[in-house]
Structures are given as C-alpha cells and as structure tokens.
Scaffold this active site. Structure first.
Site, PDB file in Angstrom:
ATOM      1  N   TYR A   1      15.251  30.210   5.993  1.00 41.73           N
ATOM      2  CA  TYR A   1      13.974  31.089   6.527  1.00 41.73           C
ATOM      3  C   TYR A   1      13.926  31.052   8.034  1.00 41.73           C
ATOM      4  O   TYR A   1      14.171  29.937   8.829  1.00 41.73           O
ATOM      5  CB  TYR A   1      12.536  30.089   6.085  1.00 41.73           C
TER       6      TYR A   1
ATOM      7  N   LYS B   1       0.977  -1.120  -0.096  1.00 41.47           N
ATOM      8  CA  LYS B   1      -0.113  -0.067   0.064  1.00 41.47           C
ATOM      9  C   LYS B   1       0.859   1.224   0.070  1.00 41.47           C
ATOM     10  O   LYS B   1       2.114   1.096   0.266  1.00 41.47           O
ATOM     11  CB  LYS B   1      -0.790  -0.062   1.489  1.00 41.47           C
TER      12      LYS B   1
HETATM   13  C1  LIG Z   1      -0.137  -1.568   6.849  1.00 41.56           C
HETATM   14  C2  LIG Z   1      -0.601  -2.925   7.403  1.00 41.56           C
HETATM   15  C3  LIG Z   1       0.345  -4.117   7.490  1.00 41.56           C
HETATM   16  C4  LIG Z   1       1.563  -4.029   7.198  1.00 41.56           C
HETATM   17  O1  LIG Z   1       2.204  -3.453   8.331  1.00 41.56           O
HETATM   18  P1  LIG Z   1       3.792  -3.367   8.478  1.00 41.56           P
HETATM   19  O2  LIG Z   1       4.067  -3.013  10.106  1.00 41.56           O
HETATM   20  O3  LIG Z   1       4.473  -2.333   7.649  1.00 41.56           O
HETATM   21  O4  LIG Z   1       4.505  -4.437   8.372  1.00 41.56           O
HETATM   22  C5  LIG Z   1      -0.369  -5.278   7.754  1.00 41.56           C
HETATM   23  N1  LIG Z   1      -1.742  -5.415   8.159  1.00 41.56           N
HETATM   24  C6  LIG Z   1      -2.311  -4.270   7.786  1.00 41.56           C
HETATM   25  C7  LIG Z   1      -4.052  -4.576   8.080  1.00 41.56           C
HETATM   26  C8  LIG Z   1      -2.145  -2.995   7.659  1.00 41.56           C
HETATM   27  O5  LIG Z   1      -2.942  -1.984   7.345  1.00 41.56           O
END
Ligand SMILES: *Cc1c(COP(=O)(O)O)cnc(C)c1O
Length: 359
Positions: A256, A35
């Site tokens: 800045y 994702k």
């Molecule tokens: C993002 C996510 C993961 C992966 O988590 P990590 O900590 O990056 O390994 C696994 N399960 C769900 C439901 C998630 O939303």
C-alpha cells in the site's frame, strides 16, 4: 488444521521466570500480574501455568471473573479496585481483594453490608499522579478503612513506581522514601515493586509483595539490559507462515502506498501477519523478522493480514516456510523499537484472532 499464524506460549519459560522473580525478591510474596489477557499470552492458561504464584492481579473485574470461572483459587487483587456498589458486591461474591485509591471506593465500602470481609489495599500516590491517595490524604483514608462497619479482613498498602525502568532516575528513591515514611511504623503488609522495581534486586524497592508482569513473560523493562541478563526466558513466540514469494524487479514497489521501492532485483516473501493480528502499522522498513531462521528486513507497509519481507539471497524460502516476528531468537523489545513503542504494547496488542498454542 494448519494454522498460519500463532502465538506459541512456553509454559516452562513462564514457570522458570517465576523462579527468577523469586530469586530477585527473596522473602517477598509474588502477585503475578495477568491483566490484559496476561499481556496477550492468554489469561487462563498463564494463570494455570503459574500455579506457584501467591496471588494474581488484574486491572478489570471481568479478568478476575474469568480466572475464577477457570477454577483459579489463589487470591486475586483488582488493581483499580471495584467501581461502584454493584462491582463491589461482585468482588465480594468472587472473593477478590480490592485496591482502594479514591474516596468514592471508601464510601462504597462504608455502605457495604454483606457478610464478606475484604482484604483492602490502600493505594498511595507517592508521585506518579495516576491513582491513589496523596501522601497528605493517606492518614484519613486509612482511618476510614480501619473504622468500617464491616471490618476488613486485612488492610495493606501499596504504591506504584513511575520511573523504575530508568536506573539513573532518582524518582524511585524519592517515591520509596515517601512510602516508607508514611507506612513504616504501621506494621501493615506492603507492595511496591513491579518488574522494573524488583529485578535490580534492591530490597527497599520491593515490599512484602512484588507485582511482576513483564518479567514473568520473559521480557526486560530496561532498554539497555537484555532479559537474558536476568535469566529470563521469552515466553511468547509469534510465528507465522510464508503465503507467497515473488520476484520484484529493481524499481518496482511493494505494498500500500508504494512506499518501498526495490533498489535491486529482489525476492519478496509475503507473511500471514498484519495489523489485524496486532502487528503495529508503525513498524518501519528494516524491522527484523526471522524467515527460515535468517534475519531479514520488513519492507513496505503492514497491511491488515499480511506483511512483506525482503528475502533476497536467502535460500530455501518457499511457500510454507516458517517465520518468527518475535520470540526467543528475536526479542520483542527490539521489534518494539522499530514501531517506536515498548514491548508491553506489542504483547498486549495481539488480537483475538491469533490462536494461542501452549508448549
Ligand atoms: C501493570 C502493573 C504492574 C505490572 O507491571 P510490570 O511492569 O509489567 O511488571 C504492577 N503494578 C500495577 C499497579 C500495574 O498496573
């Protein structure tokens, strides 16, 4: 073309990290979580490099569609499920597996009349209070899913851990116990562990499927345990270029708001990287940056396209010298601490204009 700033993605490291995950979760199948543009690494190239994964998981349907458009054939799970009837039809069209975490999603499945039979993952909220059926609601949800007119291809169950990155917390044990109590006798495939859940190697916390994200990118979810201790290799190196160098006399300020003042005659290098690239503006004075291989401190505010570092006394820094904001020699976990955040946010924050280069 000379690119000033680029995210170099090491596909060998990705594959190596997948091997580490498999060793840590022997017997479990691996659903690679890609994702948020594969945590900023590029969803399509990452999925192609991880062709050994058993499945992929995404948060939004558009992410899954991008994978299918690139020819990815493995199962793809929508971690938040389909939202509404139109998305459910789209999910069927692309042969996505769906999470069901809310009664409205069961209602959509009850209305579903297409030929597609879904793999349905029922999400149980074992204590995180984000998504999923509460423990006392699970039996009813399962019954409804199992009596759908268009029978699912398979029903599976998952939960998500709230405190797996805190090895001292008792919450993981409690969540896993609740999950096992509800699902242990059902004979359904299960999924529990994200990176923090699976890396310690505790079989109880993983389930039949593990869902690693961060670990695949070579980053540790544990504040006190470096990724290298697990054999993980950082995948991304955010590399940039010195645009200019300047002498800043003692007493003058940089950037800045004139927030940083030279306490000595200083040599400052200006790097091509700013919040427009995803570098947090919260990065504090003293954030380490590697310039020409040496650790030097960031000074002054991060601008949209540039940031300044103090290279006083570092030889051989000139226009065109290379600098690393994070990568193999400088852990993104450490840099994140200087912005008061976690490595996830730095990686996901890499913006569209940063070109990804595969190695
Ligand atoms: C993002 C996510 C993961 C992966 O988590 P990590 O900590 O990056 O390994 C696994 N399960 C769900 C439901 C998630 O939303």
């Amino acid at each position: 073309m000379t690119r000033l700033l680029r995210a170099i993605v090491d596909t060998h490291a990705l594959r190596s990290n997948l091997v580490v995950v498999r060793q840590r979760a022997p017997g479990a199948r691996v659903m690679a979580v890609v994702k948020a543009n594969a945590y900023g690494h590029g969803i399509v190239p990452v999925a192609l490099a991880l062709d050994g994964a058993d499945a992929f998981a995404v948060a939004r349907i558009e992410e899954g569609i991008a994978l299918r458009a690139a020819g990815i054939r493995q199962p793809i799970l929508l971690l938040e499920g389909a939202f509404g009837d139109a998305q459910l039809a789209e999910a069927a069209h692309h042969d996505f597996e769906v999470v069901v975490h809310d009664p409205t999603q069961i209602e959509a499945l009850e209305r579903w009349r297409g030929p597609h039979r879904f793999v349905i993952w029922i999400k149980i909220d074992t204590g995180m209070n984000r998504l999923g059926f509460r423990c006392e609601e699970f039996a009813r949800a399962l019954e409804r899913v199992c009596t759908l007119e268009i029978a699912p291809l398979e029903v599976r169950v998952l939960t998500h851990l709230a405190c797996a990155d805190d090895l001292e917390s008792s919450m993981t044990r409690e969540q896993v116990a609740r999950f096992r109590r509800l699902t242990g006798a059902l004979g359904l495939a299960t999924s529990i562990g994200n990176s923090a859940g699976l890396l310690p190697g505790c079989a109880e916390n993983r389930g039949d499927w593990v869902r690693p994200g961060l670990a695949l990118y070579g980053v540790s979810p544990f504040p006190a345990v470096p990724a290298a201790d697990f054999g993980l290799i950082p995948v991304m190196t955010l590399q940039t270029t010195v645009l200019a160098t300047r002498r800043v006399p003692r007493g003058e300020t940089v950037g800045y708001g004139a927030t940083w003042r030279a306490e000595r005659d200083s040599q400052i290098a200006i790097l091509a990287a700013g919040y427009g690239d995803g570098l947090p503006r919260q990065l504090a004075d003293g954030t380490p940056v590697l310039v020409a291989g040496k650790r030097v401190p960031l000074v002054g505010r991060v601008s949209m396209d540039m940031v300044a570092v103090d290279v006083t006394g570092v030889d051989a820094v000139a226009v065109g010298s290379q600098a690393v904001l994070w990568g193999r020699e400088l852990a993104v976990e450490e840099v994140a601490g200087y912005a008061g955040t976690i490595p996830y946010e730095l990686l996901c924050g890499i913006s569209q204009r940063v070109p990804v280069e595969l190695r």
